[in-house]
Structures are given as C-alpha cells and as structure tokens.
Design a protein around this motif. Structure first.
Motif, PDB file in Angstrom:
ATOM      1  N   GLU A 189      30.118  54.577 -17.817  1.00 49.44           N
ATOM      2  CA  GLU A 189      31.190  55.268 -17.088  1.00 49.44           C
ATOM      3  C   GLU A 189      30.825  55.576 -15.631  1.00 49.44           C
ATOM      4  O   GLU A 189      31.584  55.288 -14.708  1.00 49.44           O
ATOM      5  CB  GLU A 189      31.545  56.572 -17.818  1.00 49.44           C
ATOM      6  CG  GLU A 189      32.675  57.361 -17.188  1.00 49.44           C
ATOM      7  CD  GLU A 189      34.048  56.885 -17.618  1.00 49.44           C
ATOM      8  OE1 GLU A 189      35.031  57.477 -17.160  1.00 49.44           O
ATOM      9  OE2 GLU A 189      34.133  55.915 -18.404  1.00 49.44           O
ATOM     10  N   GLY A 190      29.635  56.154 -15.428  1.00 46.69           N
ATOM     11  CA  GLY A 190      29.220  56.509 -14.069  1.00 46.69           C
ATOM     12  C   GLY A 190      29.003  55.299 -13.178  1.00 46.69           C
ATOM     13  O   GLY A 190      29.131  55.383 -11.955  1.00 46.69           O
ATOM     14  N   LEU A 191      28.686  54.170 -13.789  1.00 49.34           N
ATOM     15  CA  LEU A 191      28.447  52.946 -13.019  1.00 49.34           C
ATOM     16  C   LEU A 191      29.762  52.300 -12.595  1.00 49.34           C
ATOM     17  O   LEU A 191      29.928  51.888 -11.439  1.00 49.34           O
ATOM     18  CB  LEU A 191      27.632  51.955 -13.859  1.00 49.34           C
ATOM     19  CG  LEU A 191      26.253  52.429 -14.314  1.00 49.34           C
ATOM     20  CD1 LEU A 191      25.618  51.402 -15.240  1.00 49.34           C
ATOM     21  CD2 LEU A 191      25.351  52.688 -13.114  1.00 49.34           C
ATOM     22  N   THR A 192      30.704  52.224 -13.523  1.00 50.24           N
ATOM     23  CA  THR A 192      31.961  51.531 -13.220  1.00 50.24           C
ATOM     24  C   THR A 192      32.919  52.401 -12.400  1.00 50.24           C
ATOM     25  O   THR A 192      33.613  51.908 -11.524  1.00 50.24           O
ATOM     26  CB  THR A 192      32.670  51.091 -14.510  1.00 50.24           C
ATOM     27  OG1 THR A 192      32.887  52.233 -15.352  1.00 50.24           O
ATOM     28  CG2 THR A 192      31.849  50.067 -15.261  1.00 50.24           C
ATOM     29  N   VAL A 193      32.931  53.706 -12.655  1.00 51.85           N
ATOM     30  CA  VAL A 193      33.882  54.598 -11.978  1.00 51.85           C
ATOM     31  C   VAL A 193      33.344  55.076 -10.627  1.00 51.85           C
ATOM     32  O   VAL A 193      33.964  54.858  -9.591  1.00 51.85           O
ATOM     33  CB  VAL A 193      34.240  55.806 -12.880  1.00 51.85           C
ATOM     34  CG1 VAL A 193      35.148  56.774 -12.135  1.00 51.85           C
ATOM     35  CG2 VAL A 193      34.925  55.323 -14.149  1.00 51.85           C
ATOM     36  N   ALA A 194      32.163  55.707 -10.641  1.00 54.52           N
ATOM     37  CA  ALA A 194      31.633  56.287  -9.398  1.00 54.52           C
ATOM     38  C   ALA A 194      31.060  55.230  -8.456  1.00 54.52           C
ATOM     39  O   ALA A 194      31.174  55.344  -7.241  1.00 54.52           O
ATOM     40  CB  ALA A 194      30.571  57.327  -9.720  1.00 54.52           C
ATOM     41  N   ARG A 195      30.458  54.185  -9.042  1.00 55.76           N
ATOM     42  CA  ARG A 195      29.767  53.205  -8.205  1.00 55.76           C
ATOM     43  C   ARG A 195      30.489  51.858  -8.127  1.00 55.76           C
ATOM     44  O   ARG A 195      30.027  50.955  -7.447  1.00 55.76           O
ATOM     45  CB  ARG A 195      28.333  53.017  -8.708  1.00 55.76           C
ATOM     46  CG  ARG A 195      27.465  54.225  -8.382  1.00 55.76           C
ATOM     47  CD  ARG A 195      26.171  54.205  -9.162  1.00 55.76           C
ATOM     48  NE  ARG A 195      25.273  55.259  -8.698  1.00 55.76           N
ATOM     49  CZ  ARG A 195      25.407  56.543  -9.014  1.00 55.76           C
ATOM     50  NH1 ARG A 195      26.390  56.925  -9.791  1.00 55.76           N
ATOM     51  NH2 ARG A 195      24.562  57.445  -8.549  1.00 55.76           N
ATOM     52  N   LYS A 196      31.587  51.736  -8.839  1.00 55.69           N
ATOM     53  CA  LYS A 196      32.435  50.531  -8.783  1.00 55.69           C
ATOM     54  C   LYS A 196      31.679  49.265  -9.156  1.00 55.69           C
ATOM     55  O   LYS A 196      31.914  48.180  -8.616  1.00 55.69           O
ATOM     56  CB  LYS A 196      33.053  50.352  -7.378  1.00 55.69           C
ATOM     57  CG  LYS A 196      33.738  51.589  -6.813  1.00 55.69           C
ATOM     58  CD  LYS A 196      34.885  52.049  -7.681  1.00 55.69           C
ATOM     59  CE  LYS A 196      35.576  53.277  -7.089  1.00 55.69           C
ATOM     60  NZ  LYS A 196      36.496  53.917  -8.051  1.00 55.69           N
ATOM     61  N   ILE A 197      30.733  49.401 -10.069  1.00 55.04           N
ATOM     62  CA  ILE A 197      29.975  48.236 -10.538  1.00 55.04           C
ATOM     63  C   ILE A 197      30.802  47.501 -11.588  1.00 55.04           C
ATOM     64  O   ILE A 197      31.468  48.126 -12.422  1.00 55.04           O
ATOM     65  CB  ILE A 197      28.615  48.699 -11.110  1.00 55.04           C
ATOM     66  CG1 ILE A 197      27.736  49.247  -9.970  1.00 55.04           C
ATOM     67  CG2 ILE A 197      27.891  47.570 -11.830  1.00 55.04           C
ATOM     68  CD1 ILE A 197      26.462  49.917 -10.433  1.00 55.04           C
ATOM     69  N   HIS A 198      30.751  46.178 -11.555  1.00 52.87           N
ATOM     70  CA  HIS A 198      31.517  45.362 -12.505  1.00 52.87           C
ATOM     71  C   HIS A 198      31.101  45.707 -13.936  1.00 52.87           C
ATOM     72  O   HIS A 198      29.921  45.965 -14.217  1.00 52.87           O
ATOM     73  CB  HIS A 198      31.275  43.878 -12.233  1.00 52.87           C
ATOM     74  CG  HIS A 198      32.184  42.978 -13.007  1.00 52.87           C
ATOM     75  ND1 HIS A 198      31.897  42.567 -14.295  1.00 52.87           N
ATOM     76  CD2 HIS A 198      33.382  42.429 -12.683  1.00 52.87           C
ATOM     77  CE1 HIS A 198      32.871  41.795 -14.733  1.00 52.87           C
ATOM     78  NE2 HIS A 198      33.795  41.691 -13.779  1.00 52.87           N
ATOM     79  N   LYS A 199      32.056  45.701 -14.822  1.00 54.01           N
ATOM     80  CA  LYS A 199      31.828  46.126 -16.205  1.00 54.01           C
ATOM     81  C   LYS A 199      30.695  45.361 -16.875  1.00 54.01           C
ATOM     82  O   LYS A 199      29.877  45.944 -17.601  1.00 54.01           O
ATOM     83  CB  LYS A 199      33.121  45.974 -17.020  1.00 54.01           C
ATOM     84  CG  LYS A 199      33.007  46.535 -18.430  1.00 54.01           C
ATOM     85  CD  LYS A 199      34.300  46.396 -19.208  1.00 54.01           C
ATOM     86  CE  LYS A 199      34.119  46.915 -20.635  1.00 54.01           C
ATOM     87  NZ  LYS A 199      35.344  46.757 -21.434  1.00 54.01           N
TER      88      LYS A 199
ATOM     89  N   LEU B 108      19.428  57.691 -16.015  1.00 54.36           N
ATOM     90  CA  LEU B 108      18.565  56.595 -15.566  1.00 54.36           C
ATOM     91  C   LEU B 108      19.360  55.383 -15.079  1.00 54.36           C
ATOM     92  O   LEU B 108      18.900  54.642 -14.210  1.00 54.36           O
ATOM     93  CB  LEU B 108      17.658  56.148 -16.715  1.00 54.36           C
ATOM     94  CG  LEU B 108      16.484  57.053 -17.077  1.00 54.36           C
ATOM     95  CD1 LEU B 108      15.921  56.624 -18.420  1.00 54.36           C
ATOM     96  CD2 LEU B 108      15.409  56.991 -16.002  1.00 54.36           C
ATOM     97  N   ALA B 109      20.538  55.190 -15.644  1.00 53.67           N
ATOM     98  CA  ALA B 109      21.313  53.966 -15.384  1.00 53.67           C
ATOM     99  C   ALA B 109      21.674  53.794 -13.919  1.00 53.67           C
ATOM    100  O   ALA B 109      21.853  52.665 -13.441  1.00 53.67           O
ATOM    101  CB  ALA B 109      22.587  53.960 -16.236  1.00 53.67           C
TER     102      ALA B 109
END
Length: 244
Positions: free
Chosen positions: A105-115, A156-157
């Motif tokens: 969640e924090g990667l895709t939403v806050a950092r806009k990283i591809h799923k 950590l992610a």
C-alpha cells in the motif's frame, strides 16, 4: 557519518512541557535504544522525529540538510518522512487488506510504484521477517507477533534511511515478544539504522550500539550498553535499573 542530528528539541502540550531540550545524534547503521519510565517523553520524542507530532523548538539535520523544527514546511516534512519508517506499538495495519496488500500500500499509493514492482519488494521484505507464508492472510487471522512482523516488513519496504520503533513489543504477550525481538536483532546485524523505544532491558543491552535514558523530558544519560548498565553515573538511572 551522522544520518540524524537533533538539537534542543522542545515540545509542550497545553502549556505543560513534555520535552525540555533533547539532543540526539544517530550514525548510519547504528541502533539506538531509548529507555525510561512511562511519562518521561520517549514516545513524544520519537513522534516528533517523524513529524507525527510537531516540535515547538529545535533543529534537525537529516541526511546533511538542516531544518528549523519550528518553521519546517509541510513539503519538507513529507520529504523526510518518505525516507523514514515507523513501527507503532499497536501495529496500525489495515484490517480489510491482506498481509501483502498492507506492505504494498505505501509503495503504490505514497510512492506511486508500479504494482508489480511493489509486490516484488513486499515479498522480499515478508521473507526477511519470516512471514511469506501468510501473505494472503488478513490481520485478524494473525497473532500479535505476526502482525508486528508485518508492520516491520511494511516499514522496511520503503528502503528507509532510518526506522523508528515505538515500544514494538509492549502490546504482545511474553511468548510472542521473542519473535519480534529476533527480527529486530536480525535487522541490526544487517546494519539497518534504528531508534528503538523499548522496556526490554536485556534486549537493549544486547543489540544497541548506544543507549539513552530519558526522564522528565530530558536525556539524563547516554552511552554504550557497558557504560549504561555497568558504569551508571545517574542515581535516577540506577534506581530505574533496580526497578526493572
């Protein structure tokens, strides 16, 4: 190399001083344990470092950039927060999302990283904390220790420069505490920079590079585990260690 330096951090609530001028330096790869009795300001201090609370005064140097904590902008706070992780006492997981979704969640939403990339990263972190087999489970299906390990994987992610832990075992039954402490010990061995508020004295003694003892909104003593536990200067700290 200093990754974090804080000088003269002050915080009051409703006119009552809670932090009365706290200084701290954290080196890259260092594990810092924060000890002290309840009400001494430990959690407030940690929350101010990650802008979950706003300090009234003080100066922070993070990754070579210096900020006035009184005048720091929301944009600057957000930029620093993107480079830090925070592990809460009560896990703070999304109950309606699976273990894997909680980490991505924090990667895709806050950092806009591809799923796809986020999922790959999340699976690596879940493997690191021995939670791979639970990726499809929901928090309600996990023990407290398992939930906290998912929370650590989530922190950590994002590949943070520093992770803050606020009493990571205080909500756990004693038999579940060990698995979380072993996970944190593993991270310390890998050189992850951490500041840990904890009441687990033997754990702090075994894994910390530096220990600070807080009481009444100030740091009363700071030093290596040997200095804190074997060559204590402060009578207040001696009393604290005898009680615990």
């Amino acid at each position: 190399m200093n990754i974090l330096s804080v000088k003269n951090l002050k915080k009051s609530f409703g006119g009552t001083p809670v932090l009365k001028g706290v200084d701290l330096t954290v080196e890259k790869g260092e594990t810092v344990a924060v000890l002290g009795s309840s009400g001494g300001g430990k959690t407030t201090f940690l929350r101010c470092l990650n802008f979950l609370e706003n300090a009234d005064e003080g100066e922070m140097t993070f990754n070579g950039n210096t900020y006035s904590l009184k005048n720091i902008s929301e944009k600057e706070k957000a930029a620093i927060r993107l480079k830090t992780g925070f592990v809460f006492q009560n896990f703070n997981l999304f109950l309606n999302k699976t273990v894997l979704e909680n980490v991505t969640e924090g990667l895709t939403v806050a950092r806009k990283i591809h799923k796809d990339e986020a999922t790959q990263t999340a699976r690596k972190m879940l493997e690191l904390v021995n939670m791979s087999e639970k990726e499809k489970a929901y928090p309600a299906q996990l023990s407290g220790g398992q939930q906290q390990r998912v929370a650590i994987a989530r922190a950590l992610a994002t590949n943070p420069e520093i992770i803050y832990f606020d009493e990571p075992t205080s909500a756990l039954d004693p038999e579940l505490t060990t698995e979380v402490l072993e996970t944190i010990k593993k991270l310390a061995g890998q050189g992850v920079t951490m500041v840990i508020v904890t009441h687990e004295l033997s754990f702090a003694r075994n894994i910390a590079d530096k220990i600070i003892f807080m009481e009444d909104g100030k740091i009363l003593e700071e030093g290596s585990p040997k200095e804190i536990f074997e060559n204590t200067k402060s009578e207040r700290l001696k009393l604290f260690l005898r009680k615990h």
